[in-house]
Design a protein around this motif. Structure first.
Motif, PDB file in Angstrom:
ATOM      1  N   GLY A 173      38.592  32.384  50.325  1.00  0.00           N
ATOM      2  CA  GLY A 173      38.269  33.270  49.212  1.00  0.00           C
ATOM      3  C   GLY A 173      38.760  34.696  49.337  1.00  0.00           C
ATOM      4  O   GLY A 173      38.315  35.576  48.597  1.00  0.00           O
ATOM      5  N   ILE A 174      39.683  34.955  50.266  1.00  0.00           N
ATOM      6  CA  ILE A 174      40.221  36.315  50.436  1.00  0.00           C
ATOM      7  C   ILE A 174      41.696  36.327  50.042  1.00  0.00           C
ATOM      8  O   ILE A 174      42.489  35.542  50.552  1.00  0.00           O
ATOM      9  N   THR A 175      42.051  37.227  49.142  1.00  0.00           N
ATOM     10  CA  THR A 175      43.441  37.342  48.704  1.00  0.00           C
ATOM     11  C   THR A 175      43.910  38.783  48.869  1.00  0.00           C
ATOM     12  O   THR A 175      43.108  39.711  48.974  1.00  0.00           O
ATOM     13  N   ILE A 176      45.230  38.945  48.889  1.00  0.00           N
ATOM     14  CA  ILE A 176      45.831  40.277  49.004  1.00  0.00           C
ATOM     15  C   ILE A 176      46.183  40.767  47.612  1.00  0.00           C
ATOM     16  O   ILE A 176      46.951  40.134  46.892  1.00  0.00           O
ATOM     17  N   GLY A 177      45.602  41.900  47.224  1.00  0.00           N
ATOM     18  CA  GLY A 177      45.835  42.446  45.898  1.00  0.00           C
ATOM     19  C   GLY A 177      46.802  43.610  45.910  1.00  0.00           C
ATOM     20  O   GLY A 177      47.594  43.779  46.844  1.00  0.00           O
ATOM     21  N   LYS A 178      46.735  44.417  44.891  1.00  0.00           N
ATOM     22  CA  LYS A 178      47.630  45.561  44.729  1.00  0.00           C
ATOM     23  C   LYS A 178      47.442  46.551  45.878  1.00  0.00           C
ATOM     24  O   LYS A 178      46.336  46.828  46.299  1.00  0.00           O
ATOM     25  N   GLY A 179      48.559  47.082  46.339  1.00  0.00           N
ATOM     26  CA  GLY A 179      48.509  48.071  47.414  1.00  0.00           C
ATOM     27  C   GLY A 179      48.112  47.482  48.744  1.00  0.00           C
ATOM     28  O   GLY A 179      47.652  48.190  49.644  1.00  0.00           O
ATOM     29  N   ASN A 180      48.276  46.153  48.899  1.00  0.00           N
ATOM     30  CA  ASN A 180      47.948  45.472  50.150  1.00  0.00           C
ATOM     31  C   ASN A 180      46.459  45.509  50.495  1.00  0.00           C
ATOM     32  O   ASN A 180      46.071  45.334  51.654  1.00  0.00           O
ATOM     33  N   LYS A 181      45.624  45.729  49.484  1.00  0.00           N
ATOM     34  CA  LYS A 181      44.183  45.702  49.707  1.00  0.00           C
ATOM     35  C   LYS A 181      43.651  44.283  49.539  1.00  0.00           C
ATOM     36  O   LYS A 181      44.211  43.485  48.803  1.00  0.00           O
ATOM     37  N   LEU A 182      42.553  44.008  50.232  1.00  0.00           N
ATOM     38  CA  LEU A 182      41.973  42.675  50.196  1.00  0.00           C
ATOM     39  C   LEU A 182      40.950  42.547  49.076  1.00  0.00           C
ATOM     40  O   LEU A 182      40.236  43.499  48.758  1.00  0.00           O
ATOM     41  N   GLU A 183      40.893  41.355  48.504  1.00  0.00           N
ATOM     42  CA  GLU A 183      39.923  41.062  47.448  1.00  0.00           C
ATOM     43  C   GLU A 183      39.144  39.813  47.845  1.00  0.00           C
ATOM     44  O   GLU A 183      39.706  38.869  48.388  1.00  0.00           O
ATOM     45  N   LEU A 184      37.832  39.824  47.571  1.00  0.00           N
ATOM     46  CA  LEU A 184      36.968  38.730  47.996  1.00  0.00           C
ATOM     47  C   LEU A 184      36.345  38.001  46.814  1.00  0.00           C
ATOM     48  O   LEU A 184      35.793  38.618  45.904  1.00  0.00           O
ATOM     49  N   ASP A 185      36.433  36.687  46.861  1.00  0.00           N
ATOM     50  CA  ASP A 185      35.747  35.812  45.915  1.00  0.00           C
ATOM     51  C   ASP A 185      34.536  35.258  46.665  1.00  0.00           C
ATOM     52  O   ASP A 185      34.674  34.354  47.504  1.00  0.00           O
ATOM     53  N   GLU A 186      33.352  35.798  46.387  1.00  0.00           N
ATOM     54  CA  GLU A 186      32.161  35.429  47.142  1.00  0.00           C
ATOM     55  C   GLU A 186      31.808  33.953  46.991  1.00  0.00           C
ATOM     56  O   GLU A 186      31.370  33.308  47.950  1.00  0.00           O
ATOM     57  N   ASP A 187      31.974  33.417  45.795  1.00  0.00           N
ATOM     58  CA  ASP A 187      31.665  32.001  45.578  1.00  0.00           C
ATOM     59  C   ASP A 187      32.569  31.112  46.426  1.00  0.00           C
ATOM     60  O   ASP A 187      32.112  30.128  47.021  1.00  0.00           O
ATOM     61  N   ALA A 188      33.867  31.464  46.478  1.00  0.00           N
ATOM     62  CA  ALA A 188      34.817  30.690  47.272  1.00  0.00           C
ATOM     63  C   ALA A 188      34.497  30.814  48.759  1.00  0.00           C
ATOM     64  O   ALA A 188      34.645  29.849  49.522  1.00  0.00           O
ATOM     65  N   LEU A 189      34.038  31.998  49.170  1.00  0.00           N
ATOM     66  CA  LEU A 189      33.675  32.211  50.574  1.00  0.00           C
ATOM     67  C   LEU A 189      32.520  31.295  50.969  1.00  0.00           C
ATOM     68  O   LEU A 189      32.564  30.649  52.023  1.00  0.00           O
TER      69      LEU A 189
END
Length: 251
Positions: A173-189
């Motif tokens: 559930g963790i993806t790399i977004g704009k500016g190389n920042k991480l984004e979390l999908d809590e449900d997927a986690l």
């Protein structure tokens, strides 16, 4: 907003095209060439151009160290604090007790009845993962606005390592977004396989373990840059006008 890219994108910031080879040219075994060089050097000294070149060279060295084009003491302190926080949150994910099953009370949303089950504490896991991602993104933001070479180098190594781990991260559930920042999908986690989570977050060579190492490198780089060597041989913390040199050594 500034972004962390590969280190190659920054190398041009730390190299100059000014050629000072005339100051440090090698000698030749040929007497005729040697005599010509000596006459040339004598002429340069006599007309003052040699002295001007020497002055320009050493002025450049001083300017690179103390010009104020680097990071201020306040920025370096913030960078170090952010990096230290990232290392701490990364280390927290390596706590074995976090990945052990516990007796958890769960409430039935329909009946309101509470039952005790043995399960992983997903709330605690999610909280620590979120803290880690927040700290990671803070470091990326601060490093992206930095002018300190070693900070940028360590940060680019860190984001490069993250990019190489992106496939595994996406599974939890963790993806790399704009500016190389991480984004979390809590449900997927919370739906992720526990073995995948342990692979990412536990162990010295895990993603979290390597991130902790890079965070320590960034912290050390910011700390080194916040110190300048004075003419009388003592070390002093920099203020807003005396910042770290961007050219410290070749990569």
């Amino acid at each position: 907003m500034s972004e962390i890219k590969s280190f190659n994108d920054y190398t041009s910031k730390y190299n100059s095209n000014v050629d000072y080879s005339a100051l440090f040219g090698g000698t030749s075994d040929s007497s005729s060439v040697g005599n010509t060089n000596m006459l040339s050097d004598y002429a340069a000294i006599k007309n003052g151009s040699y002295g001007k070149l020497m002055k320009a060279y050493y002025a450049k060295q001083d300017a690179e160290k103390l010009s104020g084009k680097g990071d201020t003491s306040q920025k370096l302190t913030l960078m170090k604090t952010s990096a230290d926080s990232l290392k701490k949150s990364a280390d927290a994910l390596n706590d074995a007790s976090l990945w052990e099953k516990k007796k958890i009370k769960k409430k039935d949303e329909k009946t309101g009845e509470e039952t005790e089950v043995e399960d992983y504490d997903w709330d605690a896991i999610t909280k620590k993962v979120k803290a880690f991602i927040d700290d990671y993104n803070d470091v990326v933001k601060e490093a992206g606005e930095s002018n300190t070479k070693d900070v940028l180098r360590n940060a680019s190594w860190m984001t490069g390592m993250t990019d190489k781990t992106s496939h595994l991260l996406s599974k939890i559930g963790i993806t790399i977004g704009k500016g190389n920042k991480l984004e979390l999908d809590e449900d997927a986690l919370k739906k992720a396989d526990i073995s995948s989570l342990k692979t990412v977050f536990t162990g010295y060579n895990s993603f979290a373990g390597k991130t902790a190492q890079k965070a320590a490198g960034i912290s050390n780089a910011a700390n080194r840059a916040s110190v300048t060597y004075t003419n009388n041989g003592t070390y002093l913390k920099t203020d807003s006008s005396l910042t770290s040199g961007k050219i410290d050594k070749e990569v």
